[in-house]
Design an enzyme around this catalytic site. Sequence first.
Site, PDB file in Angstrom:
ATOM      1  N   GLY A  12      -0.976   0.692   4.855  1.00 24.90           N
ATOM      2  CA  GLY A  12      -1.466   0.021   6.060  1.00 24.90           C
ATOM      3  C   GLY A  12      -2.973  -0.165   6.044  1.00 24.90           C
ATOM      4  N   ASP A  13      -3.471  -0.953   6.992  1.00 26.03           N
ATOM      5  CA  ASP A  13      -4.908  -1.205   7.162  1.00 26.03           C
ATOM      6  C   ASP A  13      -5.563  -1.840   5.937  1.00 26.03           C
ATOM      7  OD1 ASP A  13      -4.655  -0.025   9.678  1.00 26.03           O
ATOM      8  OD2 ASP A  13      -5.043   1.977   8.868  1.00 26.03           O
ATOM      9  N   GLU A  14      -4.822  -2.649   5.240  1.00 23.72           N
ATOM     10  CA  GLU A  14      -5.340  -3.286   4.020  1.00 23.72           C
ATOM     11  C   GLU A  14      -6.229  -4.488   4.343  1.00 23.72           C
ATOM     12  OE1 GLU A  14      -2.124  -2.971   4.721  1.00 23.72           O
ATOM     13  OE2 GLU A  14      -1.154  -1.684   3.241  1.00 23.72           O
ATOM     14  N   LYS A  16      -4.773  -6.997   6.638  1.00 19.73           N
ATOM     15  CA  LYS A  16      -3.765  -8.055   6.868  1.00 19.73           C
ATOM     16  C   LYS A  16      -4.229  -9.031   7.951  1.00 19.73           C
ATOM     17  CE  LYS A  16      -0.782  -4.801   7.804  1.00 19.73           C
ATOM     18  NZ  LYS A  16      -1.508  -3.598   7.382  1.00 19.73           N
ATOM     19  N   GLY A  40      -2.751  -2.190  14.100  1.00 15.64           N
ATOM     20  CA  GLY A  40      -4.073  -2.560  14.588  1.00 15.64           C
ATOM     21  C   GLY A  40      -4.659  -3.535  13.587  1.00 15.64           C
ATOM     22  N   HIS A  41      -4.635  -4.819  13.909  1.00  9.09           N
ATOM     23  CA  HIS A  41      -5.078  -5.859  12.975  1.00  9.09           C
ATOM     24  C   HIS A  41      -6.386  -6.464  13.470  1.00  9.09           C
ATOM     25  CE1 HIS A  41      -0.650  -6.425  11.489  1.00  9.09           C
ATOM     26  NE2 HIS A  41      -1.106  -5.204  11.316  1.00  9.09           N
ATOM     27  N   GLN A 222       1.868  -2.428   9.221  1.00 10.46           N
ATOM     28  CA  GLN A 222       1.914  -1.218   8.388  1.00 10.46           C
ATOM     29  C   GLN A 222       1.839  -1.616   6.906  1.00 10.46           C
ATOM     30  OE1 GLN A 222       4.547  -1.197  11.225  1.00 10.46           O
ATOM     31  NE2 GLN A 222       2.613  -0.690  12.186  1.00 10.46           N
ATOM     32  N   ARG A 303      -9.705   7.582   8.475  1.00 10.07           N
ATOM     33  CA  ARG A 303      -8.704   7.324   7.441  1.00 10.07           C
ATOM     34  C   ARG A 303      -9.052   8.127   6.200  1.00 10.07           C
ATOM     35  NH1 ARG A 303      -9.431   0.926   8.373  1.00 10.07           N
ATOM     36  NH2 ARG A 303      -8.115   0.687  10.217  1.00 10.07           N
ATOM     37  N   ASP A 331     -16.319  -5.526  -1.474  1.00 17.22           N
ATOM     38  CA  ASP A 331     -17.740  -5.231  -1.242  1.00 17.22           C
ATOM     39  C   ASP A 331     -18.006  -3.746  -1.028  1.00 17.22           C
ATOM     40  OD1 ASP A 331     -16.166  -6.170   1.123  1.00 17.22           O
ATOM     41  OD2 ASP A 331     -17.875  -5.354   2.235  1.00 17.22           O
ATOM     42  N   THR A 412     -14.619 -10.430   0.603  1.00 15.18           N
ATOM     43  CA  THR A 412     -15.910  -9.807   0.297  1.00 15.18           C
ATOM     44  C   THR A 412     -16.701  -9.447   1.556  1.00 15.18           C
ATOM     45  OG1 THR A 412     -16.885 -12.004   0.115  1.00 15.18           O
ATOM     46  CG2 THR A 412     -16.117 -11.001  -1.933  1.00 15.18           C
TER      47      THR A 412
HETATM   48  P1  GDP Z   1      -4.880  -4.373   8.956  1.00 14.43           P
HETATM   49  O1  GDP Z   1      -4.189  -3.348   9.802  1.00 14.43           O
HETATM   50  O2  GDP Z   1      -4.252  -4.493   7.603  1.00 14.43           O
HETATM   51  O3  GDP Z   1      -5.012  -5.706   9.627  1.00 14.43           O
HETATM   52  O4  GDP Z   1      -6.347  -3.831   8.712  1.00 14.43           O
HETATM   53  P2  GDP Z   1      -7.342  -3.186   9.823  1.00 14.43           P
HETATM   54  O5  GDP Z   1      -7.826  -4.261  10.701  1.00 14.43           O
HETATM   55  O6  GDP Z   1      -6.691  -2.007  10.449  1.00 14.43           O
HETATM   56  O7  GDP Z   1      -8.473  -2.604   8.887  1.00 14.43           O
HETATM   57  C1  GDP Z   1      -9.197  -3.406   8.016  1.00 14.43           C
HETATM   58  C2  GDP Z   1     -10.680  -3.258   8.364  1.00 14.43           C
HETATM   59  O8  GDP Z   1     -11.462  -3.758   7.295  1.00 14.43           O
HETATM   60  C3  GDP Z   1     -11.103  -4.057   9.578  1.00 14.43           C
HETATM   61  O9  GDP Z   1     -12.147  -3.394  10.223  1.00 14.43           O
HETATM   62  C4  GDP Z   1     -11.606  -5.374   8.980  1.00 14.43           C
HETATM   63  O10 GDP Z   1     -12.558  -6.029   9.794  1.00 14.43           O
HETATM   64  C5  GDP Z   1     -12.242  -4.866   7.716  1.00 14.43           C
HETATM   65  N1  GDP Z   1     -12.209  -5.792   6.565  1.00 14.43           N
HETATM   66  C6  GDP Z   1     -11.222  -6.626   6.159  1.00 14.43           C
HETATM   67  N2  GDP Z   1     -11.550  -7.217   4.986  1.00 14.43           N
HETATM   68  C7  GDP Z   1     -12.759  -6.749   4.662  1.00 14.43           C
HETATM   69  C8  GDP Z   1     -13.623  -6.936   3.540  1.00 14.43           C
HETATM   70  O11 GDP Z   1     -13.327  -7.671   2.599  1.00 14.43           O
HETATM   71  N3  GDP Z   1     -14.801  -6.256   3.539  1.00 14.43           N
HETATM   72  C9  GDP Z   1     -15.178  -5.429   4.551  1.00 14.43           C
HETATM   73  N4  GDP Z   1     -16.334  -4.805   4.473  1.00 14.43           N
HETATM   74  N5  GDP Z   1     -14.382  -5.215   5.621  1.00 14.43           N
HETATM   75  C10 GDP Z   1     -13.201  -5.852   5.658  1.00 14.43           C
HETATM   76  P1  IMO Z   2      -1.377  -1.574  10.470  1.00  9.75           P
HETATM   77  O1  IMO Z   2      -0.405  -2.685  10.792  1.00  9.75           O
HETATM   78  C1  IMO Z   2      -1.886   2.515   9.096  1.00  9.75           C
HETATM   79  C2  IMO Z   2       1.195   5.403  10.295  1.00  9.75           C
HETATM   80  C3  IMO Z   2       0.811   6.508  11.260  1.00  9.75           C
HETATM   81  C4  IMO Z   2       1.737   7.593  10.776  1.00  9.75           C
HETATM   82  C5  IMO Z   2       3.007   6.850  10.433  1.00  9.75           C
HETATM   83  C6  IMO Z   2       4.058   6.845  11.526  1.00  9.75           C
HETATM   84  O2  IMO Z   2      -2.614  -1.605  11.276  1.00  9.75           O
HETATM   85  O3  IMO Z   2      -1.615  -1.504   9.011  1.00  9.75           O
HETATM   86  P2  IMO Z   2       4.264   5.539  13.839  1.00  9.75           P
HETATM   87  O4  IMO Z   2       3.390   5.551  15.049  1.00  9.75           O
HETATM   88  O5  IMO Z   2       4.455   4.203  13.234  1.00  9.75           O
HETATM   89  O6  IMO Z   2       5.575   6.244  14.063  1.00  9.75           O
HETATM   90  O7  IMO Z   2       3.475   6.454  12.757  1.00  9.75           O
HETATM   91  O8  IMO Z   2       2.598   5.511  10.160  1.00  9.75           O
HETATM   92  N1  IMO Z   2       0.901   4.029  10.762  1.00  9.75           N
HETATM   93  C7  IMO Z   2      -0.083   3.259  10.283  1.00  9.75           C
HETATM   94  N2  IMO Z   2      -1.043   3.528   9.377  1.00  9.75           N
HETATM   95  N3  IMO Z   2      -1.795   1.279   9.630  1.00  9.75           N
HETATM   96  C8  IMO Z   2      -0.818   0.978  10.514  1.00  9.75           C
HETATM   97  O9  IMO Z   2      -0.601  -0.256  10.966  1.00  9.75           O
HETATM   98  C9  IMO Z   2       0.071   2.008  10.905  1.00  9.75           C
HETATM   99  N4  IMO Z   2       1.115   2.079  11.763  1.00  9.75           N
HETATM  100  C10 IMO Z   2       1.624   3.304  11.652  1.00  9.75           C
HETATM  101  O10 IMO Z   2      -0.550   6.842  11.125  1.00  9.75           O
HETATM  102  O11 IMO Z   2       1.234   8.162   9.587  1.00  9.75           O
HETATM  103 MG    MG Z   3      -4.654  -1.659  10.918  1.00 16.47          MG
END
Ligand code: GDP
Ligand code: IMO
Ligand code: MG
Length: 422
Positions: A12-14, A16, A40-41, A222, A303, A331, A412
Amino acid sequence: MSIKAIIGGQWGDEGKGKIVDLLSQNSHIVARYQGGANAGHTVYYNDSKLVLHQIPSGILRKDCKCILGNGMVVDPIALVEEINMVKSHGVSIDNKIFLALNAHIVTPIHKSIDCYQESITEKKIGTTGRGIGPTYVNKYDRVGIRALDLLDEQKLKNKIETSLSKALNTYKFDDSEILKIKEQLVGFMECCKDVSQYVSDTFTIIHNQSQNGDNILIEGAQGTLLDIDHGTYPYVTSSNASSSGISTGLGLPMTKVDNIVGILKAYTTRVGEGPFPTELFDEDGKKLQDIGKEYGATTGRPRRCGWFDGVAAKYSSLVNGFTEIALTKLDILDNFDSIKFCTGYKINNQTTKAFSEVLHNLDNVEPIYTTFEGWRTPTTGIETFDELPDKTKIYINFISEFINTPIKIISTGPGRNQIIKL
Ligand code: GDP
Ligand code: IMO
Ligand code: MG
């Protein structure tokens, strides 16, 4: 004209949200198929940072329909809050939000059960506390409340009463928690009324527009390693976050999906409990966390950070059928003298490159690393591959070859335009 899916390839949190926002430029529909407010996107709109939890990241695009699919578990209270947040940034949501009739509904009872279960167990999962697991439990137990129930207030009230009395008989909530649930249920009923206007036959919308040849973007939440079937069980979420969830979560067969884009961060992070072979507990880990601002977009939790795990990413590509990769947060590696990449695991004096072989024993593997020289120059905002330092190109090409999947997008920076398209 195409149907494209964006799927998290790690925990997750890549990034997306950023990639969906970028690719939704020409999309007629963006659809979520699983998960709920645990996501959380992050997206940027007129320099403001917005974190979307349930509304698909296509909401910023003018003529894009946002579908909350049947595979989702939707929290009406959080959805109303999110709609207000989006509107406060000047984004119009008129005729843009469509909630599947058969999506399941998260109530305050589910959220309390989620937190209660985490509080009494010794083997915590580290959930987001958003009621995700308990709502899916009700779904599979065939006692869930669905979006279509929001259309009949009396029926909804009856279902809530049944659900509450069952929960009170099952869980030892203290009096203050019971009071909190009852108070929240009042607000919940109000939000349900509000959200009922979005309940639609999303199946027909998707299939009609697909037949029209419209562009559809499918937004995973996720990541693959959090998938209930293919992830690091039990430290996972309660849905199929991988591409396998698309057909059940939207009623859209995989034969319709043209491209599956895997989102991979240039290193690895994980929030919550569970195994993480390349996790760093040293200065480098702290540096990734600080420079990468690695704090949860939903819960604010720090994280855990580590090097890129090629073994896990290769598995992820196979599970999902990635046709291409978007590599994000490149970056963040700009300031490292050396960068490590995990190419295999050592376990019991043997080595393996097969994640599935050790998926159930990940706590006992030791990563085998290939080390790359850091490029030590800013890549932030670079927009063409040619402009990247040679050492960066070597790292990127290695990832692509190792995973056997082409990298087509490199991010980047967090901004919309900080992107390289190959
Ligand atoms: P998601 O859940 O996969 O949508 O990712 P999150 O929003 O939870 O976390 C990604 C974080 O990295 C956010 O704060 C974005 O603004 C940030 N982000 C995304 N791409 C880049 C990047 O290429 N460089 C930097 N520095 N931040 C980035
Ligand atoms: P996005 O879409 C990162 C993790 C939680 C926990 C496990 C189970 O932003 O990438 P849950 O509340 O789903 O039952 O929790 O999954 N988790 C995430 N980790 N990014 C997320 O979403 C997540 N959604 C759930 O931290 O380890
Ligand atoms: Mg996220």
